[in-house]
Design an enzyme around this catalytic site. Structure first.
Site, short mmCIF file in Angstrom:
data_model
loop_
_atom_site.label_atom_id
_atom_site.label_comp_id
_atom_site.label_asym_id
_atom_site.label_seq_id
_atom_site.Cartn_x
_atom_site.Cartn_y
_atom_site.Cartn_z
N ASP A 154 49.02 -3.56 15.29
CA ASP A 154 49.85 -3.33 16.47
C ASP A 154 49.24 -2.27 17.38
OD1 ASP A 154 52.44 -4.95 16.14
OD2 ASP A 154 52.23 -4.00 14.18
N ASP A 174 43.65 -1.47 12.30
CA ASP A 174 45.09 -1.48 12.52
C ASP A 174 45.40 -2.79 13.25
OD1 ASP A 174 47.77 -0.55 12.87
OD2 ASP A 174 47.25 0.08 14.90
#
Length: 219
Positions: A10, A8
C-alpha cells in the site's frame, strides 16, 4: 551481496493511501469538520490492530448524531472507486522486471491482509513477480513492529544483510530497520510530507530506483 528485495504494498506499489486520505477528507468536510492530517499520517503503514482510533470514531466524537455505519459505507465506496482508478506507481513494473532478470528474489511484506494484497496484485498483473506475500494475517504484530520483515527473511532463508526493503512510510521503514534491513523510501503524494530521514536512502519516484543503484547502496 543483494539477493532479495522486500516490497511494501500500500502506497508503494499501488497508491491506496492517497485515495484513503482524500475519501476521509471528503467525509469530514461533508459534516463541516476538517481531518487532522498529522493524526492520519501517524496511522499510515500501521496494521489495523496498531491503530488506536479509527477516523470514523474520531468523526463521531465531533458529530454525536453521526450514523457511523452509513458513513463507513460511503467512505468505502469513495475509496474503492478511487483506488480502482489508480495506476501502478511509475517505475514499479520496470524495477520488478529488472530485478527478476538480474536473479534478485522478490517478495512483499504488507500490513494489509492477504485478501487485499493478493487480489490487487493479481488484478494489476504483478502477482507472479513475487515468490510470496507476507501479510497482516500471517503475524501477531504488523508494522511498525518488525515481524513481517522477519518472517519474509525467514521464508527467503536469507540474512538481513542480503536483502533490502522498499517502503513509503515512516512506520514501514521503522519496521524494516528494526528487522536489520537497509531501507529505500519512495514516498507517495501523502507520505512525502512525513519524516523519512531514518531511511537508508530516499527517492522521489521508483523511476529513479535501479538494481545497479540498490546494489551500490547494499555494498
Amino acid at each position: 551481496m543483494l539477493r532479495a528485495l522486500i516490497f511494501d504494498f500500500d502506497g508503494l506499489i499501488l497508491d491506496t493511501e492517497t485515495p484513503e486520505v482524500h475519501a476521509w477528507q471528503e467525509m469530514y468536510a461533508a459534516y463541516g469538520q476538517e481531518l487532522d492530517f498529522a493524526w492520519v499520517a501517524y496511522q499510515i503503514g500501521r496494521g489495523a490492530e496498531q491503530i488506536v482510533e479509527r477516523p470514523v470514531d474520531k468523526l463521531a466524537n465531533l458529530v454525536p448524531s453521526l450514523d457511523k455505519e452509513a458513513v463507513e459505507g460511503d467512505y468505502r465506496a469513495r475509496r474503492m472507486s478511487a483506488i480502482l482508478a489508480e495506476p501502478i506507481r511509475p517505475g514499479v513494473e520496470r524495477l520488478l522486471a529488472e530485478a527478476k532478470a538480474a536473479g534478485i528474489r522478490l517478495c512483499v511484506a504488507s500490513s494489509s491482509r492477504h485478501e487485499w494484497v493478493d487480489t490487487h496484485l493479481s488484478r494489476l498483473g504483478l502477482f507472479d513477480f513475487f515468490e510470496f506475500t507476507c501479510c497482516a494475517d500471517d503475524v501477531e504484530r504488523a508494522k511498525p513492529f518488525p515481524d513481517l520483515y522477519l518472517l519474509a527473511l525467514e521464508k527467503l532463508g536469507l540474512d538481513a544483510s542480503e536483502a533490502m526493503a522498499l517502503e513509503d512510510s515512516p512506520n514501514g521503514s521503522q519496521a524494516a530497520l528494526d528487522a536489520g534491513l537497509m531501507v529505500v523510501a519512495v514516498p507517495n503524494e501523502v507520505t512525502r510530507y512525513l519524516d523519512l530521514s531514518h531511511a537508508t536512502a530516499q527517492f522521489a519516484s521508483m523511476e529513479e530506483v535501479t538494481v545497479e543503484g540498490l546494489r551500490e547502496l547494499r555494498g
